[in-house]
Design a protein around this motif. Structure first.
Motif, PDB file in Angstrom:
ATOM      1  N   ASP A 112      67.122 -41.101  90.347  1.00 45.13           N
ATOM      2  CA  ASP A 112      66.362 -42.238  89.823  1.00 45.13           C
ATOM      3  C   ASP A 112      67.272 -43.347  89.295  1.00 45.13           C
ATOM      4  OD1 ASP A 112      63.569 -41.948  90.115  1.00 45.13           O
ATOM      5  OD2 ASP A 112      63.454 -40.537  88.444  1.00 45.13           O
ATOM      6  N   ALA A 113      68.329 -42.975  88.589  1.00 46.02           N
ATOM      7  CA  ALA A 113      69.179 -43.953  87.903  1.00 46.02           C
ATOM      8  C   ALA A 113      70.652 -43.597  88.116  1.00 46.02           C
ATOM      9  CB  ALA A 113      68.841 -43.987  86.416  1.00 46.02           C
ATOM     10  N   PRO A 114      71.146 -43.703  89.348  1.00 46.50           N
ATOM     11  CA  PRO A 114      72.509 -43.249  89.630  1.00 46.50           C
ATOM     12  C   PRO A 114      73.592 -44.023  88.886  1.00 46.50           C
ATOM     13  CG  PRO A 114      71.605 -44.448  91.504  1.00 46.50           C
ATOM     14  CD  PRO A 114      70.476 -44.223  90.553  1.00 46.50           C
ATOM     15  N   ALA A 115      73.384 -45.325  88.683  1.00 54.05           N
ATOM     16  CA  ALA A 115      74.416 -46.095  87.983  1.00 54.05           C
ATOM     17  C   ALA A 115      74.543 -45.646  86.531  1.00 54.05           C
ATOM     18  CB  ALA A 115      74.091 -47.582  88.063  1.00 54.05           C
ATOM     19  N   ALA A 116      73.411 -45.458  85.856  1.00 55.28           N
ATOM     20  CA  ALA A 116      73.446 -45.013  84.454  1.00 55.28           C
ATOM     21  C   ALA A 116      73.982 -43.591  84.358  1.00 55.28           C
ATOM     22  CB  ALA A 116      72.050 -45.106  83.845  1.00 55.28           C
ATOM     23  N   PHE A 117      73.583 -42.728  85.277  1.00 57.00           N
ATOM     24  CA  PHE A 117      74.075 -41.342  85.269  1.00 57.00           C
ATOM     25  C   PHE A 117      75.582 -41.331  85.507  1.00 57.00           C
ATOM     26  CE2 PHE A 117      74.815 -37.051  86.724  1.00 57.00           C
ATOM     27  CZ  PHE A 117      73.856 -36.275  86.087  1.00 57.00           C
TER      28      PHE A 117
END
Length: 277
Positions: free
Chosen positions: A251-256
């Motif tokens: 869902d949120a690869p950059a934040a992860f």
């Protein structure tokens, strides 16, 4: 990420690798119960400068299932250790997502010297302390549906729940594709482990190596309040992954990736690694 295979004494262990020409710090990625190594491909684009190793857990993809019909997290950790030793990985940060967090916890308990750090992402904590009826319900709740419904129907029904509300349709397709590769026997073994083991057996106190808990703030499978309680109980740092469901790294690869990089870079001496895109 390139598909690869390593033959171990316990059988074939398949995995995907994102490697770099120069020696690079290593992140080892352990997927959850309904997933596989290919699920990490979207995240990989956000982690330049790292060597990424994502396994297909025993009984998943073409990886040989464990010999024990009723395995514990420690049995998965034993295969993990043999695989990392076979690859010559001396030091890594281990990232366990969902059921993979239980495997990562068992690896930390048994083989801490190979680990620079551990990330417990959207962690499943297991039902080992539940009554027999609940454990049996959990054990039979997934693989029996897969067997009865078939891969397509099971994946269409289950995949959206792993992501946030209003998820990118391409991400739903990505999750469905990994579910389409599930092997009933390996899925059942993993279900047994979830139902009959628990993370607290391996992490009863503050872990021996740096450990981070992360969780999607819209996780409907392992809710953020449960992940925060785990972090508080063990005295660990906690990090939200905004606008992300259970499969927060999809869902949120950059934040992860930012959370992983902030945690792993100082532990692996990766100060000169390229910035996350």
């Amino acid at each position: 990420m390139d598909a690869k295979r390593l033959n171990l004494d316990s059988g074939a262990q398949c995995y995907r690798e994102q490697a770099w020409p120069e020696p690079a710090p290593t992140l080892v990625l352990l997927h959850g119960i309904s997933s596989g190594a290919g699920s990490w491909a979207k995240l990989a684009a956000h982690l330049p400068g790292y060597r990424l190793l994502a396994w297909d857990a025993p009984g998943y993809g073409d990886s040989q299932a464990l010999a024990k019909e009723a395995p514990s997290a420690a049995d998965y950790a034993e295969r993990l250790e043999a695989w990392l030793a076979g690859l010559g990985i001396e030091r890594c940060v281990l990232v366990g997502h969902s059921l993979g967090a239980m495997m990562a916890g068992a690896a930390l308990a048994a083989y801490p010297n190979r680990l620079a750090g551990v990330v417990l992402a959207d962690p499943a904590q297991g039902y080992g302390d539940a009554d027999a009826a609940k454990r049996d319900e959990v054990y039979r709740s997934r693989w029996t549906q897969l067997e009865a419904q078939g891969h397509g129907a099971y994946a269409r029904a289950r995949a959206p729940r792993l992501l946030r509300e209003g998820a990118d349709p391409a991400d739903i397709v990505r999750v469905e594709a990994e579910m389409g590769k599930l092997q009933v026997a390996g899925f059942a073994q993993a279900g047994w482990m979830l139902a009959n083991d628990q993370l607290d057996r391996y992490l009863p106190a503050t872990p021996a190596v740096p450990t981070l808990v992360v969780c999607g703030d819209e996780d409907r499978i392992t809710p953020p309040e449960d992940a925060r309680a785990l972090a508080d109980r063990l005295g660990l740092p906690y990090r939200d992954i905004p606008r992300a469901g259970h499969a927060s790294y999809i869902d949120a690869p950059a934040a992860f990736a930012a959370a992983l990089d902030d945690f792993a870079r100082p532990l692996l001496g990766a100060a000169a690694a390229p910035e996350i895109s």
